[in-house]
Design a protein around this motif. Structure first.
Motif, PDB file in Angstrom:
ATOM      1  N   ALA A  99      -0.417   4.155   2.324  1.00  0.00           N
ATOM      2  CA  ALA A  99      -0.114   3.981   3.749  1.00  0.00           C
ATOM      3  C   ALA A  99       1.356   4.274   4.018  1.00  0.00           C
ATOM      4  O   ALA A  99       1.704   4.863   5.047  1.00  0.00           O
ATOM      5  CB  ALA A  99      -0.465   2.563   4.188  1.00  0.00           C
TER       6      ALA A  99
ATOM      7  N   PRO B 257      -7.973   1.591  -6.271  1.00  0.00           N
ATOM      8  CA  PRO B 257      -7.600   2.521  -5.200  1.00  0.00           C
ATOM      9  C   PRO B 257      -8.829   3.109  -4.499  1.00  0.00           C
ATOM     10  O   PRO B 257      -9.935   3.069  -5.034  1.00  0.00           O
ATOM     11  CB  PRO B 257      -6.818   3.608  -5.930  1.00  0.00           C
ATOM     12  CG  PRO B 257      -7.360   3.590  -7.320  1.00  0.00           C
ATOM     13  CD  PRO B 257      -7.716   2.160  -7.606  1.00  0.00           C
TER      14      PRO B 257
ATOM     15  N   ASN C  48       0.896   9.906  -4.551  1.00  0.00           N
ATOM     16  CA  ASN C  48      -0.136   8.907  -4.854  1.00  0.00           C
ATOM     17  C   ASN C  48      -0.826   9.194  -6.180  1.00  0.00           C
ATOM     18  O   ASN C  48      -1.023   8.281  -6.993  1.00  0.00           O
ATOM     19  CB  ASN C  48      -1.162   8.872  -3.726  1.00  0.00           C
ATOM     20  CG  ASN C  48      -0.592   8.311  -2.442  1.00  0.00           C
ATOM     21  OD1 ASN C  48       0.303   7.479  -2.460  1.00  0.00           O
ATOM     22  ND2 ASN C  48      -1.105   8.769  -1.319  1.00  0.00           N
TER      23      ASN C  48
ATOM     24  N   ASP D  23       0.846  -1.186   0.000  1.00  0.00           N
ATOM     25  CA  ASP D  23       0.000   0.000   0.000  1.00  0.00           C
ATOM     26  C   ASP D  23       0.887   1.244   0.000  1.00  0.00           C
ATOM     27  O   ASP D  23       1.424   1.636   1.044  1.00  0.00           O
ATOM     28  CB  ASP D  23      -0.929  -0.006   1.217  1.00  0.00           C
ATOM     29  CG  ASP D  23      -1.969   1.115   1.174  1.00  0.00           C
ATOM     30  OD1 ASP D  23      -1.858   2.004   0.300  1.00  0.00           O
ATOM     31  OD2 ASP D  23      -2.879   1.102   2.022  1.00  0.00           O
TER      32      ASP D  23
ATOM     33  N   LYS E  13      -6.381   7.295  -0.066  1.00  0.00           N
ATOM     34  CA  LYS E  13      -6.007   6.776   1.252  1.00  0.00           C
ATOM     35  C   LYS E  13      -5.608   5.301   1.166  1.00  0.00           C
ATOM     36  O   LYS E  13      -5.081   4.748   2.130  1.00  0.00           O
ATOM     37  CB  LYS E  13      -7.142   6.970   2.252  1.00  0.00           C
ATOM     38  CG  LYS E  13      -8.453   6.291   1.895  1.00  0.00           C
ATOM     39  CD  LYS E  13      -9.516   6.627   2.926  1.00  0.00           C
ATOM     40  CE  LYS E  13     -10.855   5.979   2.584  1.00  0.00           C
ATOM     41  NZ  LYS E  13     -11.898   6.319   3.574  1.00  0.00           N
ATOM     42  N   LYS E  14      -5.841   4.681   0.025  1.00  0.00           N
ATOM     43  CA  LYS E  14      -5.367   3.315  -0.210  1.00  0.00           C
ATOM     44  C   LYS E  14      -4.976   3.189  -1.684  1.00  0.00           C
ATOM     45  O   LYS E  14      -5.779   3.495  -2.577  1.00  0.00           O
ATOM     46  CB  LYS E  14      -6.426   2.281   0.145  1.00  0.00           C
ATOM     47  CG  LYS E  14      -5.972   0.840  -0.065  1.00  0.00           C
ATOM     48  CD  LYS E  14      -7.018  -0.176   0.385  1.00  0.00           C
ATOM     49  CE  LYS E  14      -7.111  -0.226   1.897  1.00  0.00           C
ATOM     50  NZ  LYS E  14      -7.979  -1.361   2.346  1.00  0.00           N
ATOM     51  N   LEU E  15      -3.737   2.783  -1.921  1.00  0.00           N
ATOM     52  CA  LEU E  15      -3.243   2.623  -3.288  1.00  0.00           C
ATOM     53  C   LEU E  15      -2.287   1.426  -3.298  1.00  0.00           C
ATOM     54  O   LEU E  15      -1.105   1.551  -2.994  1.00  0.00           O
ATOM     55  CB  LEU E  15      -2.525   3.893  -3.760  1.00  0.00           C
ATOM     56  CG  LEU E  15      -1.989   3.869  -5.189  1.00  0.00           C
ATOM     57  CD1 LEU E  15      -3.122   3.723  -6.197  1.00  0.00           C
ATOM     58  CD2 LEU E  15      -1.185   5.139  -5.481  1.00  0.00           C
ATOM     59  N   ILE E  16      -2.834   0.264  -3.628  1.00  0.00           N
ATOM     60  CA  ILE E  16      -2.053  -0.967  -3.635  1.00  0.00           C
ATOM     61  C   ILE E  16      -1.364  -1.105  -4.986  1.00  0.00           C
ATOM     62  O   ILE E  16      -2.024  -1.189  -6.025  1.00  0.00           O
ATOM     63  CB  ILE E  16      -2.934  -2.212  -3.376  1.00  0.00           C
ATOM     64  CG1 ILE E  16      -3.829  -1.989  -2.154  1.00  0.00           C
ATOM     65  CG2 ILE E  16      -2.067  -3.455  -3.210  1.00  0.00           C
ATOM     66  CD1 ILE E  16      -3.089  -1.836  -0.861  1.00  0.00           C
TER      67      ILE E  16
ATOM     68  N   TYR F 230      -0.341   6.678  -9.360  1.00  0.00           N
ATOM     69  CA  TYR F 230      -1.568   6.070  -9.888  1.00  0.00           C
ATOM     70  C   TYR F 230      -1.684   6.328 -11.388  1.00  0.00           C
ATOM     71  O   TYR F 230      -1.961   5.412 -12.167  1.00  0.00           O
ATOM     72  CB  TYR F 230      -2.787   6.624  -9.159  1.00  0.00           C
ATOM     73  CG  TYR F 230      -4.100   6.251  -9.805  1.00  0.00           C
ATOM     74  CD1 TYR F 230      -4.597   4.955  -9.729  1.00  0.00           C
ATOM     75  CD2 TYR F 230      -4.838   7.198 -10.521  1.00  0.00           C
ATOM     76  CE1 TYR F 230      -5.789   4.607 -10.338  1.00  0.00           C
ATOM     77  CE2 TYR F 230      -6.024   6.864 -11.129  1.00  0.00           C
ATOM     78  CZ  TYR F 230      -6.506   5.569 -11.043  1.00  0.00           C
ATOM     79  OH  TYR F 230      -7.683   5.230 -11.647  1.00  0.00           O
TER      80      TYR F 230
END
Length: 393
Positions: free
Chosen positions: A128, A369, A240, A125, A381-384, A244
């Motif tokens: 994070a 995401p 981020n 992540d 707030k979430k980007l795997i 992305y």
């Protein structure tokens, strides 16, 4: 019509289509909640730059609409010239006395540590991980104890994304903001008092010293808050949003393989993300923007994220181009209120992308995401992601 005052629109990523329509058809739009939305680059730049017609002392964000700003006249962001310039001068002097280069080794080590979970090629992540980057930069500058970082991160998110349920407390957005502001200011007041008793070699000690202008405690507290919030808004969300887009459109390798584009690419990342999507001002007199008359005393929301996608200012604005020049984005504002920590943010971003490109030959998205629910904070707030480690290439 989608509502630009609704955080859910930003959570869904729908603000770009709304901004595009407004720029083309209604660039100075009267919102039903009583504020004016300004979406074209030239108008946004004027609202931010022209302090004689647009005051920052009645509220600078939509979450203060209809309420007095308690920071007016005490914080740089909420103070007009000439008092703004008198407040800014000692902080600018102090920051010039402490070169960012002195802290870069610790910053680079922190970045390497943040990227380490992805070096085995497994998904991690990124959102994070980079959430901690602002404190890796600002912490050493202000002399903040490392053990305080988790608490400060939680308070910063509550202060900048109070509509997001992950950061909200019982009582809703207003209660979340009040508590976050109260605790952050109390924290920095204690820090300032400690530095007054026992000075060190950090920025806070310099703020209070004669060499740094001998700031009073209230000004020092406000400046500490502004530096922390500014870094926390800018760094993670620029990273981020950019990663992305590079993973989504396959543009990562093209930039990573051209180290000469690092500086211009960071400027493009700032334009692309525009992490603080808006600032608000109030008119001090009747003004005219794009042919529309606005009376005195009216709230005007300048949508920075829209201005930075205006085709009148940026050819092909919906394409991420690391070679883009010129690139006069407004991510750091304009005029007297231009971000005082912009050089620190640029340094941190350049170091981050240097480390990212050195660690990974490419990156890809490993999951859908999750965006932050906020009409101010633009980001995830979430980007795997999954990286292709260079050692395996």
């Amino acid at each position: 019509m989608p509502d630009l005052g609704d955080p859910a629109l930003f959570e869904a990523g729908g603000q770009y289509d709304r901004w595009r329509w407004l720029r083309e058809h209604d660039p100075v739009h009267r919102h039903e909640r009583g504020f004016w939305s300004v979406t074209r680059y030239a108008d946004v730049d004027r609202v931010l730059r022209d302090h004689t017609c647009f005051t920052s002392e009645r509220g600078t964000l939509l979450n203060l609409l209809g309420r007095p700003d308690p920071a007016a006249g005490r914080q740089l962001a909420a103070t007009d010239p000439p008092e703004h310039d008198r407040m800014r001068a000692p902080l600018q002097k102090v920051m010039g006395m402490r070169s960012a280069a002195a802290y870069e080794p610790a910053l680079v080590a922190a970045i390497d540590e943040l990227l380490a979970p992805g070096l085995d090629g497994r998904p991690f992540d990124l959102a994070a991980a980079v959430r901690e980057l602002p404190l890796a930069l600002i912490g050493p500058l202000l002399g903040l104890p490392r053990d305080d970082r988790t608490r400060l991160l939680a308070l910063v998110m509550a202060a900048s994304a109070e509509d997001d349920p992950d950061y909200q407390i019982a009582g809703g957005p207003a209660a979340t903001l009040r508590r976050a502001h109260r605790e952050l200011f109390a924290y920095f007041l204690q820090l300032v008092r400690e530095r007054a008793r026992t000075p060190g070699d950090d920025l806070v000690s310099l703020m209070l010293s004669p060499d740094g202008g001998g700031m009073d405690p209230g000004a020092a507290v406000s400046n500490c808050y502004s530096l922390l919030l500014g870094a926390s808004v800018t760094l993670p969300n620029v990273i981020n949003s950019t990663v992305y887009e590079l993973a989504r459109n396959g543009g990562y390798r093209a930039w990573a393989q051209r180290p000469g584009l690092l500086r211009s690419g960071v400027e493009e990342a700032l334009r692309w993300a525009s992490p603080g999507s808006h600032f608000m001002r109030y008119t001090t007199r009747p003004v005219r923007l794009s042919g529309v008359e606005i009376g005195a005393g009216e709230p005007v929301v300048a949508w920075i994220g829209s201005a930075d996608r205006d085709p009148a200012a940026f050819p092909g604005p919906d394409v991420f181009d690391p070679a883009r020049t010129p690139n006069r984005h407004l991510a750091f504002g304009s005029g007297h209120h231009y971000c005082i920590g912009s050089h620190l943010a640029r340094t941190a971003l350049r170091r981050f992308f240097e480390a990212l490109f050195a660690a990974f030959a490419d990156v890809g998205l490993a999951a859908e995401p999750v965006r932050v629910r906020s009409a101010f904070l633009t980001g995830f707030k979430k980007l795997i992601i999954t990286g292709v480690p260079r050692r395996g290439v």
